[in-house]
Each structure stands twice: as C-alpha cells, then as structure tokens.
Design an enzyme around this catalytic site. Structure first.
Site, short mmCIF file in Angstrom:
data_model
loop_
_atom_site.label_atom_id
_atom_site.label_comp_id
_atom_site.label_asym_id
_atom_site.label_seq_id
_atom_site.Cartn_x
_atom_site.Cartn_y
_atom_site.Cartn_z
N LEU A 1 0.85 -1.19 0.00
CA LEU A 1 0.00 0.00 0.00
C LEU A 1 0.88 1.24 0.00
CD1 LEU A 1 -2.63 -0.99 2.76
CD2 LEU A 1 -2.93 -1.12 0.27
N ASP A 2 0.38 2.34 -0.54
CA ASP A 2 1.08 3.62 -0.47
C ASP A 2 1.30 3.99 1.00
OD1 ASP A 2 0.95 3.79 -3.21
OD2 ASP A 2 -0.74 5.20 -3.23
N ARG A 3 2.27 4.85 1.25
CA ARG A 3 2.61 5.25 2.62
C ARG A 3 1.40 5.71 3.42
NH1 ARG A 3 6.13 10.56 3.67
NH2 ARG A 3 4.07 11.46 3.33
N THR B 1 -1.88 5.26 2.62
CA THR B 1 -3.08 4.42 2.50
C THR B 1 -3.07 3.43 3.64
OG1 THR B 1 -3.10 4.65 0.09
CG2 THR B 1 -4.33 2.81 1.02
#
Length: 216
Positions: free
Chosen positions: A55-57, A59
């Site tokens: 996941l993105d930082r 998210t």
C-alpha cells in the site's frame, strides 16, 4: 503493529497512515518492515520481510505478508494471476455515480517521478470498479475494487471521473479536510497458501476517515 491475523505461514497487518512498507532514502524508520522485524526479534524468531500486497505510505488497511519462502512463492503467484481480491473504501469529492467501471490506461506523468496520469496512447491497461455507499451531497463514501494494480490507480481513476480523493496532495491538493488521501484497504480475500482455505480479512475504517464522515 495492529495484527488482524497470524499463523505459522502468513501475517496480516492493519497498516496505519504515514507508514511506508520499506525504508527509503527519506524515511529510514517507522516503516512496516522495521515494525515487523522488531516484532519477531523480540520473540527471538528469525524472519525475512516478505510483503505480498503493498500500500502507499498514507493508504491504510489490510496488508498481507508471508512468513517463509513457500508461502511467499504461492502468494506472489496468486498476485500475478489476480487471485487476491482487494476492496477499498475511499472518501471522494462530490457525488459520484451510484456505481461504475473506469477503464482508463495509466502511465507516469511526463514531468514527475511519482505522479501518474491517464493516457490512452502510452498508458498501461487499468480497470477500477466502484459502488457509492453513502453521500451527503458534498462528499461520497465509495467502495472500490481495482481489477488491475497500477501505481496510484484508484487515486488517478477517481480524479479522472471528476471525483478525486479527499486530502490527496498529488491529485487534489486544494482539499485539506484530511491530512492524507482518504483511502483505506478494507478487505482482502485470498486462498491460504498452505491450507487452501479461503480467507477474507477485514479492517475497520480508520479514525481519521470515521471522523470526517461523522462531521459531514
């Protein structure tokens, strides 16, 4: 660490915001890798970090890790074959359609290292399905099922249809209602790599997104 599920083969974490998966040049500490390695080090259990669903930082939500090479191999193959299903909850600007499918190829923006954009000539195939769960006439809570896994796919696609995510510094920089993109991986469904059992792991909506809903 907020552990949602653990056995001898896999570990499932509810990842918080502002936590990258791996250490990087600008973020050495407080990564998921650091946290998981510390978790096993305190138990004196040897461990190699193997993250399957990234996941993105900023998210939040369900993140799947393998605990040994065999489960990592099986799960990585399942990812390649699109057999691991993710469902996200997103808070979007405006009133989205009740449901829909966004089929719009994505590529890196020409003048940016991290930003992505829709480009029907140069982009890689990207498909996102969504259903609106709630709206107050100004914002919408949307359940999103990405069919493909392009970088920033949900964020780019929702902007593309005119409903960018709240708090998204890249794709909706004028909105400051929340301090990050309002995106949460709420559910992960997959086949256990060893037992063959079908598992669905859920993570409740994080506090910052709940707070935004309660204020609306």
């Amino acid at each position: 660490l907020s552990i949602l599920y653990e056995d001898e083969d896999i570990l499932v974490i509810d990842k918080p915001a502002n936590m990258p998966i791996h250490p990087s040049m600008n973020h050495y500490e407080q990564t998921l890798a650091n946290g998981v390695l510390w978790y096993y080090a305190t138990q004196r259990i040897p461990y190699t970090f193997r993250c399957i669903t990234r996941l993105d930082r900023d998210t939040t939500g369900v993140t799947l890790l393998a605990k040994h090479m065999l489960s990592a191999s099986v799960l990585s193959k399942a990812m390649q074959q699109k057999l691991i299903q993710k469902e996200y909850l997103a808070l979007c600007d405006g009133v989205t359609p009740e449901h829909g499918t966004i089929n719009a190829p994505i590529c890196r923006a020409a003048d940016s290292v991290i930003e992505r954009c829709v480009d029907f000539e140069k982009g890689d195939s990207a498909v996102t399905h969504f259903t609106r769960e709630w709206t107050n006439g100004q914002i919408s809570l949307v359940r999103v099922k990405p069919e493909t896994g392009r970088t920033h796919q949900i964020r780019v696609h929702m902007k593309h249809i005119g409903h960018p995510l709240l708090g998204d510094f890249l794709y909706h920089p004028e909105d400051h209602s929340i301090s990050r993109q309002a995106l949460h991986c709420a559910s992960l469904t997959f086949t256990h790599p060893i037992t063959g059992e079908t598992l669905t792991i859920n993570a409740k909506l994080p506090e910052d997104m709940q707070q935004l809903l309660s204020q609306s």
